[in-house]
Design a protein around this motif. Structure first.
Motif, short mmCIF file in Angstrom:
data_model
loop_
_atom_site.label_atom_id
_atom_site.label_comp_id
_atom_site.label_asym_id
_atom_site.label_seq_id
_atom_site.Cartn_x
_atom_site.Cartn_y
_atom_site.Cartn_z
N MET A 1 38.35 48.21 45.77
CA MET A 1 37.57 48.52 47.05
C MET A 1 38.81 48.92 47.99
N LEU A 2 39.93 48.22 48.01
CA LEU A 2 40.79 48.51 48.95
C LEU A 2 41.30 49.92 49.24
N ALA A 3 41.45 50.33 47.81
CA ALA A 3 41.82 51.94 47.72
C ALA A 3 41.04 52.81 48.47
N LEU A 4 39.53 52.61 48.18
CA LEU A 4 38.73 53.22 48.68
C LEU A 4 38.47 53.26 50.19
N HIS A 5 38.57 51.90 50.74
CA HIS A 5 38.67 51.62 52.11
C HIS A 5 39.86 52.32 52.85
N PHE A 6 40.95 52.18 52.52
CA PHE A 6 42.10 52.76 53.07
C PHE A 6 42.65 54.16 52.62
N GLY A 7 41.70 54.72 51.86
CA GLY A 7 42.12 56.31 51.46
C GLY A 7 43.36 56.35 50.69
N LEU A 8 43.65 55.18 49.86
CA LEU A 8 45.02 55.25 48.83
C LEU A 8 44.46 55.33 47.70
N SER A 9 45.51 55.61 46.74
CA SER A 9 45.21 55.37 45.24
C SER A 9 45.26 54.11 44.69
N GLU A 10 44.64 53.72 43.84
CA GLU A 10 44.28 52.53 43.16
C GLU A 10 45.97 52.03 42.68
N SER A 11 47.02 52.74 42.39
CA SER A 11 48.16 52.27 41.99
C SER A 11 48.95 51.90 43.15
N SER A 12 48.81 52.68 44.11
CA SER A 12 49.58 52.16 45.54
C SER A 12 49.22 51.08 46.12
N VAL A 13 47.71 50.64 45.85
CA VAL A 13 47.23 49.58 46.51
C VAL A 13 47.77 48.23 45.54
N THR A 14 47.78 48.57 44.20
CA THR A 14 48.22 47.40 43.36
C THR A 14 49.77 47.13 43.59
N LYS A 15 50.75 48.14 43.84
CA LYS A 15 51.90 48.08 44.11
C LYS A 15 52.06 47.06 45.51
N TYR A 16 51.41 47.48 46.44
CA TYR A 16 51.56 46.88 47.68
C TYR A 16 51.10 45.59 47.34
N PHE A 17 49.92 45.32 46.84
CA PHE A 17 49.41 43.99 46.82
C PHE A 17 50.41 43.11 45.82
N LYS A 18 50.92 43.51 44.81
CA LYS A 18 52.01 42.73 44.15
C LYS A 18 53.27 42.43 44.93
N LYS A 19 53.64 43.26 45.68
CA LYS A 19 54.74 43.21 46.58
C LYS A 19 54.39 41.98 47.83
N THR A 20 53.38 42.24 48.44
CA THR A 20 52.86 41.26 49.37
C THR A 20 52.64 40.04 49.20
N LEU A 21 51.76 39.91 47.98
CA LEU A 21 51.10 38.70 47.85
C LEU A 21 52.14 37.36 47.65
N PRO A 22 53.28 37.48 47.00
CA PRO A 22 54.10 36.45 47.02
C PRO A 22 54.71 36.03 48.30
N LYS A 23 54.87 37.02 49.19
CA LYS A 23 55.36 36.83 50.48
C LYS A 23 54.42 35.91 51.42
N VAL A 24 53.19 36.22 51.26
CA VAL A 24 51.78 35.68 51.84
C VAL A 24 51.86 34.29 51.36
N ALA A 25 52.00 34.22 50.16
CA ALA A 25 51.95 32.73 49.49
C ALA A 25 52.89 31.83 50.09
N ILE A 26 54.27 32.37 50.10
CA ILE A 26 55.37 31.49 50.87
C ILE A 26 54.94 31.08 52.20
N CYS A 27 54.53 32.09 52.95
CA CYS A 27 54.04 31.58 54.52
C CYS A 27 53.11 30.69 54.50
N LEU A 28 51.91 30.82 53.65
CA LEU A 28 50.64 29.80 53.64
C LEU A 28 51.05 28.65 52.97
N ASN A 29 51.91 28.50 52.17
CA ASN A 29 52.44 27.17 51.41
C ASN A 29 53.00 26.25 52.65
N GLN A 30 53.47 26.70 53.66
CA GLN A 30 54.10 26.00 54.44
C GLN A 30 52.69 25.14 55.29
#
Length: 191
Positions: A1-30
């Motif tokens: 869904m994110l790939a369609l919404h932002f006009g990106l490939s699914e593999s690009s969105v997956t790569k960004y998601f896997k990179k970003t999610l741990p950083k978001v988790a660290i911020c939210l954990n606080q």
């Protein structure tokens, strides 16, 4: 869904998601913090004040459906009989006024609630003398809480051979009425 919404490939969105999610988790954990017993008592809802004034935590486990793992062992470990699919299970604790004060690491959906409770580090956070409210799924944890000077309140187990007493029925209704706060928290936040 994110790939369609932002006009990106699914593999690009997956790569960004896997990179970003741990950083978001660290911020939210606080943002998840365990308030002092005094802070909990200051914000105690009226429903708790008469009978459960020492309530410090309401706990439950929630499950999130995941894709079926390709590894057969992982399939077995994440299979949830309750949800009839593969899940990751978490222990969540809220204060009586609804503040999320603990979320465990994820466990396979097959893991019993009591095992997650014992293994998650939740016990290390508990102050002495508090009351922890739980549902029937948390069997055999009272002794762990007693070692920490705490008390477990949960509905009486339903046995097929014995009929509950009027007092057990009343106690179960009272506990269910205040435990509903954690159910609402899980439902409202879709944690």
């Amino acid at each position: 869904m994110l790939a369609l919404h932002f006009g990106l490939s699914e593999s690009s969105v997956t790569k960004y998601f896997k990179k970003t999610l741990p950083k978001v988790a660290i911020c939210l954990n606080q943002l998840i913090r365990w308030p002092s017993a005094d802070e909990v008592r200051e914000n105690l809802p009226i429903a708790f004040r008469k009978r459960y004034s020492k309530a410090i935590s309401i706990i439950d486990c929630f499950e999130i459906q995941i894709e079926k793992p390709s590894n057969a062992l992982h399939q077995a470990l994440t299979w949830s009989q309750y949800k009839s699919c593969n899940t990751i299970k978490y222990l969540i604790s809220i204060t009586p006024d609804g503040l999320i004060n603990f979320i465990s690491e994820g466990y396979g959906g097959r893991t019993p609630d009591s095992t997650i409770f014992e293994d998650s580090g939740f016990l290390d956070k508990l102050p002495l003398g508090g009351i922890v409210l739980a549902d029937r799924g948390f069997k055999n944890i009272a002794h762990l809480l007693e070692q920490r000077g705490c008390t477990l309140l949960r509905p009486a187990s339903v046995g097929s051979s014995s009929k509950p007493t009027a007092e057990e029925v009343l106690q179960t209704k009272r506990i269910a009425a205040i435990r509903v706060h954690v159910e609402r928290c899980i439902g409202n936040n879709q944690v």
